[in-house]
Scaffold this motif. Structure first.
Motif, PDB file in Angstrom:
ATOM      1  N   ALA A  17     -22.635 -35.173  -1.902  1.00  0.00           N
ATOM      2  CA  ALA A  17     -21.205 -35.067  -1.576  1.00  0.00           C
ATOM      3  C   ALA A  17     -20.870 -35.916  -0.356  1.00  0.00           C
ATOM      4  N   ALA A  18     -21.743 -35.881   0.664  1.00  0.00           N
ATOM      5  CA  ALA A  18     -21.507 -36.670   1.878  1.00  0.00           C
ATOM      6  C   ALA A  18     -21.515 -38.160   1.567  1.00  0.00           C
ATOM      7  N   GLN A  76     -22.711 -35.052 -12.705  1.00  0.00           N
ATOM      8  CA  GLN A  76     -23.306 -36.378 -12.852  1.00  0.00           C
ATOM      9  C   GLN A  76     -22.352 -37.320 -13.589  1.00  0.00           C
ATOM     10  N   ASN A  77     -21.677 -36.801 -14.615  1.00  0.00           N
ATOM     11  CA  ASN A  77     -20.740 -37.608 -15.384  1.00  0.00           C
ATOM     12  C   ASN A  77     -19.536 -38.019 -14.535  1.00  0.00           C
ATOM     13  N   ASP A  78     -18.993 -37.074 -13.733  1.00  0.00           N
ATOM     14  CA  ASP A  78     -17.805 -37.364 -12.928  1.00  0.00           C
ATOM     15  C   ASP A  78     -18.115 -38.365 -11.804  1.00  0.00           C
ATOM     16  N   VAL A  79     -19.271 -38.191 -11.154  1.00  0.00           N
ATOM     17  CA  VAL A  79     -19.673 -39.146 -10.119  1.00  0.00           C
ATOM     18  C   VAL A  79     -19.944 -40.507 -10.767  1.00  0.00           C
ATOM     19  N   LEU A 121     -14.028 -32.755  -6.857  1.00  0.00           N
ATOM     20  CA  LEU A 121     -15.397 -33.141  -7.184  1.00  0.00           C
ATOM     21  C   LEU A 121     -16.319 -32.935  -5.993  1.00  0.00           C
ATOM     22  N   LEU A 122     -15.875 -33.320  -4.799  1.00  0.00           N
ATOM     23  CA  LEU A 122     -16.689 -33.122  -3.593  1.00  0.00           C
ATOM     24  C   LEU A 122     -16.981 -31.648  -3.365  1.00  0.00           C
ATOM     25  N   GLN A 123     -15.967 -30.805  -3.557  1.00  0.00           N
ATOM     26  CA  GLN A 123     -16.163 -29.378  -3.346  1.00  0.00           C
ATOM     27  C   GLN A 123     -17.127 -28.796  -4.373  1.00  0.00           C
ATOM     28  N   ARG A 124     -17.033 -29.260  -5.618  1.00  0.00           N
ATOM     29  CA  ARG A 124     -17.961 -28.790  -6.655  1.00  0.00           C
ATOM     30  C   ARG A 124     -19.393 -29.185  -6.340  1.00  0.00           C
ATOM     31  N   LEU A 125     -19.576 -30.398  -5.829  1.00  0.00           N
ATOM     32  CA  LEU A 125     -20.922 -30.834  -5.444  1.00  0.00           C
ATOM     33  C   LEU A 125     -21.478 -29.940  -4.347  1.00  0.00           C
TER      34      LEU A 125
END
Length: 287
Positions: free
Chosen positions: A87-88, A33-36, A74-78
């Motif tokens: 992620a999408a 949540q913080n990174d996004v 980040l996308l892969q972690r999501l």
């Protein structure tokens, strides 16, 4: 009654295991949540700069937050944490922001501000922010012994929260799901797979051409956000990424139209529109 100590111990084990898993998931969700949120904040400041001309340094901050391998990681972690839809949406948003940064570099602030307005960036920002805020991230309990666990408190918490009932429901739902999955897979095969996206486009109808954004795309049709409404039943031309598709408006609601294409899109067009992402190598989540 002699079995109560063993049952209580089982509840304690279940409680500790559940709390451990929940704590780990909670920490991961908070970090995600913080990174996004960092990308969202930089994009908001960039948009404010485009509108007012104040704070040119926000361009550099946004560029840094959009770079790989940070974004791809980040996308892969999501995705790994089960947040494929977020992620999408984030992947499409990052692609859009990179286009705006490129536009600012080549065409300047005012032109890019007009482009951002046509692409409805504010609405996309709000939607992404709401989905990110919905991540289950809770603040840890305070100090002072509130995190200590006893057999009685764990047992009572489990019973009151319905955890034991939850495990029973899982068994029932699992049986129903097994029977329904075969049926659902057959239905899914007959439907064109849909993808959430944010693709700039233009729509040509009876009253002329207007800028718009494709927010949902499949081989069979699309959902398009646009400023000026188009009547249901009207045939329009959709232009995006050098491609053209003709479709009929089958639904008109809240500033969006749903199109059914007269001819299904070639899979190469879908690949070009959705999966041509050399920076990340990740694909959008299908609906």
């Amino acid at each position: 009654m002699r079995q109560w100590p063993n049952f209580r111990m089982l509840l304690v084990v279940l409680g500790l295991s559940t709390q451990s898993v929940q704590a780990s998931d909670n920490l991961s969700n908070c970090r995600l949540q913080n990174d996004v949120g960092n990308i969202i904040m930089n994009s908001q400041e960039f948009l404010k700069y485009l509108e007012t001309g104040s704070g040119a340094n926000t361009v550099l901050r946004l560029e840094r937050s959009l770079k790989d391998p940070g974004v791809s990681g980040l996308l892969q972690r999501l995705i790994d944490n089960g947040h494929k839809n977020l992620a999408a949406q984030l992947q499409s948003f990052v692609k859009q922001q990179r286009q705006l940064v490129f536009s600012h570099e080549k065409s300047g602030r005012r032109t890019t501000a007009a482009t951002a307005l046509d692409m409805r960036v504010k609405g996309q920002l709000s939607s992404l922010s709401r989905r990110n805020t919905a991540l289950p991230c809770r603040a840890p309990a305070g100090a002072g012994g509130h995190n200590s666990v006893s057999g009685r408190s764990v047992a009572q918490s489990l019973l009151e929260s319905g955890v034991l009932y939850f495990f029973g429901i899982i068994l029932v739902v699992g049986g129903l799901a097994a029977g329904g999955m075969a049926w659902w897979s057959q239905v899914s095969m007959r439907r064109a797979k849909r993808y959430s996206c944010m693709i700039p486009c233009s729509v040509v109808g009876a009253e002329g051409r207007q800028a718009a954004v494709i927010v949902d795309l499949s081989r069979a049709g699309a959902i398009v956000d646009l400023k000026k409404s188009i009547a249901q039943g009207e045939e329009v031309e959709l232009n995006f990424l050098g491609e053209t598709a003709t479709g009929r408006v089958v639904r008109n609601k809240n500033g969006s139209i749903t199109l059914n294409f007269l001819t299904m899109l070639n899979t190469a067009v879908i690949d070009k529109a959705l999966f041509d992402e050399p920076e990340t190598g990740l694909v959008l989540a299908g609906k």
